[in-house]
Enzyme design. Structure first.
Site, PDB file in Angstrom:
ATOM      1  N   LYS A  12       0.851  -1.198   0.000  1.00 44.47           N
ATOM      2  CA  LYS A  12       0.000   0.000   0.000  1.00 44.47           C
ATOM      3  C   LYS A  12       0.881   1.239   0.000  1.00 44.47           C
ATOM      4  CE  LYS A  12      -3.457  -2.192   3.054  1.00 44.47           C
ATOM      5  NZ  LYS A  12      -3.987  -2.177   4.416  1.00 44.47           N
ATOM      6  N   SER A  32     -10.048   2.163   6.792  1.00 43.56           N
ATOM      7  CA  SER A  32      -9.265   3.382   6.561  1.00 43.56           C
ATOM      8  C   SER A  32      -9.458   3.852   5.120  1.00 43.56           C
ATOM      9  CB  SER A  32      -7.780   3.124   6.821  1.00 43.56           C
ATOM     10  OG  SER A  32      -7.573   2.786   8.163  1.00 43.56           O
TER      11      SER A  32
HETATM   12  O1  PNS Z   1      -3.452  -2.874   8.895  1.00 39.04           O
HETATM   13  P1  PNS Z   1      -2.856  -3.935   8.010  1.00 39.04           P
HETATM   14  O2  PNS Z   1      -2.417  -3.338   6.680  1.00 39.04           O
HETATM   15  O3  PNS Z   1      -3.745  -5.131   7.843  1.00 39.04           O
HETATM   16  O4  PNS Z   1      -1.538  -4.437   8.766  1.00 39.04           O
HETATM   17  C1  PNS Z   1      -0.718  -5.437   8.195  1.00 39.04           C
HETATM   18  C2  PNS Z   1       0.548  -5.624   9.053  1.00 39.04           C
HETATM   19  C3  PNS Z   1       1.302  -4.313   9.161  1.00 39.04           C
HETATM   20  C4  PNS Z   1       0.156  -6.107  10.429  1.00 39.04           C
HETATM   21  C5  PNS Z   1       1.448  -6.689   8.348  1.00 39.04           C
HETATM   22  O5  PNS Z   1       1.727  -6.262   7.047  1.00 39.04           O
HETATM   23  C6  PNS Z   1       2.749  -6.936   9.114  1.00 39.04           C
HETATM   24  O6  PNS Z   1       2.752  -7.651  10.104  1.00 39.04           O
HETATM   25  N1  PNS Z   1       3.868  -6.342   8.642  1.00 39.04           N
HETATM   26  C7  PNS Z   1       5.149  -6.445   9.292  1.00 39.04           C
HETATM   27  C8  PNS Z   1       6.153  -7.291   8.482  1.00 39.04           C
HETATM   28  C9  PNS Z   1       5.920  -8.772   8.722  1.00 39.04           C
HETATM   29  O7  PNS Z   1       6.180  -9.307   9.774  1.00 39.04           O
HETATM   30  N2  PNS Z   1       5.404  -9.450   7.668  1.00 39.04           N
HETATM   31  C10 PNS Z   1       5.095 -10.874   7.706  1.00 39.04           C
HETATM   32  C11 PNS Z   1       3.701 -11.133   8.235  1.00 39.04           C
HETATM   33  S1  PNS Z   1       3.275 -12.852   8.157  1.00 39.04           S
END
Ligand code: PNS
Length: 164
Positions: free
Chosen positions: A40, A128
């Site tokens: 995003k 959002s």
């Molecule tokens: O509000 P969102 O966009 O659903 O949040 C998604 C989020 C930020 C929680 C996810 O993209 C995330 O955990 N990102 C951190 C990097 C990571 O650990 N990625 C692997 C997840 S399995």
């Protein structure tokens, strides 16, 4: 016990805020973790998003707000002394994506559990993205987002209009 509530929060909505208040009531400390999401392109910078969550949560004593450094969520959670990831679920449509992330996070770090709080019914339709669209088109977003966010969205879109 410390819990971490991660998300993009671009921007934080009343639905997120409801989850924050309920999770803060369940754990000694709750860290709201503002993370970038590589798929995003955010309207607000990480610092702006974290600042808005901080303003919205100013009255919640056991809630702190941090920005995820360039690392895996589970690495941050363990480094932070936490064992629980909190996520909100609005509808069945959220489930598949959240299920995938919860299982992958458990694969990466079996000691960390993800728990889901069902959204309050009155926020089930909120996201959002939809709030940003309504604000961009001049619609009324009172009640859909915390008040500082409403003000910040209005300022953001006023700036955009001024550039045109
Ligand atoms: O509000 P969102 O966009 O659903 O949040 C998604 C989020 C930020 C929680 C996810 O993209 C995330 O955990 N990102 C951190 C990097 C990571 O650990 N990625 C692997 C997840 S399995």
């Amino acid at each position: 016990m410390i819990a971490v509530y991660p998300g993009s929060f671009d921007p934080v909505t009343s639905g997120h805020y409801d989850v924050i208040v309920r999770a803060a009531g369940m754990f000694e400390r709750l860290t709201v973790l503002v993370a970038g999401n590589s798929s995003k392109s955010p309207l607000f910078s990480s610092e702006e998003r974290a600042g808005l969550v901080r303003q919205a949560c100013a009255d919640l004593e056991n809630v702190s707000v941090e920005i995820l450094p360039p690392t895996l969520l589970v690495e941050y959670v363990v480094g932070h002394g936490a064992k629980v990831i909190v996520k909100g679920l609005r509808a069945v449509s959220d489930f598949e994506y959240e299920f995938q992330m919860a299982l992958l996070n458990r694969h990466l770090q079996p000691g960390v559990e993800t728990i889901f709080l069902m959204t309050a019914a009155e926020h089930a339709y909120l996201s959002s993205s939809i709030v940003k669209e309504i604000a961009r088109l001049g619609g009324d977003i009172h009640g859909l987002v915390p008040e500082p966010v409403r003000v910040a969205l209005a300022a953001k879109f006023d700036q955009e209009q001024a550039k045109k």
